[in-house]
Motif scaffolding. Structure first.
Motif, PDB file in Angstrom:
ATOM      1  N   ILE A  22      37.537 -93.424 -55.207  1.00 14.92           N
ATOM      2  CA  ILE A  22      38.153 -93.256 -53.886  1.00 14.92           C
ATOM      3  C   ILE A  22      38.906 -94.545 -53.580  1.00 14.92           C
ATOM      4  N   GLN A  24      41.552 -96.556 -50.896  1.00 19.74           N
ATOM      5  CA  GLN A  24      42.087 -96.524 -49.536  1.00 19.74           C
ATOM      6  C   GLN A  24      43.029 -97.692 -49.289  1.00 19.74           C
ATOM      7  N   THR A  33      46.029 -94.776 -42.179  1.00 13.11           N
ATOM      8  CA  THR A  33      45.235 -95.138 -43.351  1.00 13.11           C
ATOM      9  C   THR A  33      45.405 -94.043 -44.394  1.00 13.11           C
ATOM     10  N   MET A  35      44.317 -92.349 -48.095  1.00 11.72           N
ATOM     11  CA  MET A  35      43.192 -92.253 -49.023  1.00 11.72           C
ATOM     12  C   MET A  35      43.531 -91.288 -50.153  1.00 11.72           C
ATOM     13  N   LEU A  72      37.130 -95.121 -38.632  1.00 13.29           N
ATOM     14  CA  LEU A  72      37.454 -94.945 -40.042  1.00 13.29           C
ATOM     15  C   LEU A  72      36.221 -94.869 -40.942  1.00 13.29           C
ATOM     16  N   TYR A  75      34.712 -91.365 -40.638  1.00 12.92           N
ATOM     17  CA  TYR A  75      35.546 -90.374 -41.313  1.00 12.92           C
ATOM     18  C   TYR A  75      35.323 -90.440 -42.823  1.00 12.92           C
ATOM     19  N   THR A  76      35.264 -91.644 -43.374  1.00  8.40           N
ATOM     20  CA  THR A  76      35.045 -91.813 -44.812  1.00  8.40           C
ATOM     21  C   THR A  76      33.683 -91.270 -45.217  1.00  8.40           C
ATOM     22  N   LYS A  77      32.671 -91.564 -44.407  1.00  9.61           N
ATOM     23  CA  LYS A  77      31.318 -91.079 -44.695  1.00  9.61           C
ATOM     24  C   LYS A  77      31.257 -89.548 -44.652  1.00  9.61           C
ATOM     25  N   LEU A  91      34.054 -96.572 -54.175  1.00 12.34           N
ATOM     26  CA  LEU A  91      34.891 -96.569 -52.978  1.00 12.34           C
ATOM     27  C   LEU A  91      35.633 -97.900 -52.922  1.00 12.34           C
ATOM     28  N   THR A  93      38.429-100.255 -51.292  1.00 15.57           N
ATOM     29  CA  THR A  93      39.191-100.435 -50.064  1.00 15.57           C
ATOM     30  C   THR A  93      40.124-101.623 -50.191  1.00 15.57           C
ATOM     31  N   TYR A 106      32.008-100.622 -42.726  1.00 17.56           N
ATOM     32  CA  TYR A 106      31.564 -99.686 -43.752  1.00 17.56           C
ATOM     33  C   TYR A 106      30.110 -99.967 -44.143  1.00 17.56           C
ATOM     34  N   PRO A 113      31.162-100.133 -50.295  1.00 14.94           N
ATOM     35  CA  PRO A 113      32.563-100.273 -50.706  1.00 14.94           C
ATOM     36  C   PRO A 113      32.775-101.435 -51.668  1.00 14.94           C
TER      37      PRO A 113
END
Length: 255
Positions: A22, A24, A33, A35, A72, A75-77, A91, A93, A106, A113
């Motif tokens: 993932i 971002q 943002t 992704m 954010l 939303y990612t979770k 993940l 970032t 995060y 991350p």
């Protein structure tokens, strides 16, 4: 062997093998943002005495959200929950600019991350020694990110494109991603410095950033328990990108 046991080696940065990456590009000033999720696909090469395979990154999910920094992480979770990504992904970032603050947010909700800070240096360096809030352990051991020269990020992306190791996908952002890659350039200034930018102010580079981060992460995955990787992707299995990533135009090299 636990992932933390080989997160840093004498030969450089080594990251654990996973099924997904993932990546971002974090928003600046309440921008979008971006992704991308890349699935790492492995296919055995026929006719080999020992297991030899080629692998490529396939874009299986893209999204752009205009979210505040405090929303954010959630939303990612939720995305990771929805796609069952726990324990199956790295993940990554964008740690440049506001990345430090978002990284802490995060960690505070239990995400793990890996922060990539783009630099103008010559060699990547692991970022280590910091206590992660909300963590009792991490898949990266004492390492929670890396300072990576932008030239290294772009080089990983170019290599994946040239060798047919990255697939674009068919989602609503596929055409935008392709357009950004086609317009992204490396050029040499009069002072002999290398710079990167799009050749049109109307074309963004957020998908270039997420793709380059994913390719660099992929390059650092070191256990390869499936067998011996091959960089020679068969013609019939190559990337869906059909443009030449090394087309030369005076002192400009296109991706």
């Amino acid at each position: 062997m636990g992932f933390g046991d080989f997160a840093i080696s004498g030969k450089g940065i080594i990251l654990p093998d996973k099924q997904f990456i993932i990546s971002q590009d974090l928003a600046k000033d309440y921008d979008y943002t971006t992704m991308e999720i890349y699935q790492i696909s492995k296919t055995l090469l026929p006719g080999s005495a020992s297991p030899v395979y080629f692998e490529y990154l396939e874009a299986v999910f893209r999204d752009k959200k205009q979210l505040t920094y405090d929303k954010l992480p959630y939303y990612t979770k939720e995305m990771m929950d929805a796609y069952d990504m726990w324990g199956r992904c790295i993940l990554a970032t964008d740690g440049t600019g506001v990345g430090n603050a978002v990284f802490d947010l995060y960690c505070s909700i239990g995400l793990d991350p890996y922060k990539i800070v783009s630099t103008g240096g010559n060699n990547p360096n692991a970022i280590t020694g910091r206590t992660r809030s909300g963590f009792s352990s991490s898949q990266f051991g004492d390492m929670f990110g890396a300072h990576v020269p932008k030239t290294d990020l772009v080089a990983s992306l170019k290599m994946h494109l040239e060798r047919g190791m990255i697939r674009n996908g068919t989602d609503q952002y596929a055409a935008d991603s392709r357009k950004q890659l086609e317009h992204f350039k490396q050029f040499v200034t009069k002072s002999k410095r290398i710079q990167y930018e799009n050749d049109s102010p109307e074309v963004h580079d957020d998908f270039v950033i997420t793709a380059s981060q994913a390719c660099w992460i992929h390059d650092q995955m070191g256990t390869r328990v499936f067998g011996k990787p091959s960089r020679n992707v068969p013609e019939g299995k190559r990337s869906s990108y059909e443009f030449d990533p090394f087309k030369e135009d005076r002192k400009t090299w296109r991706l």
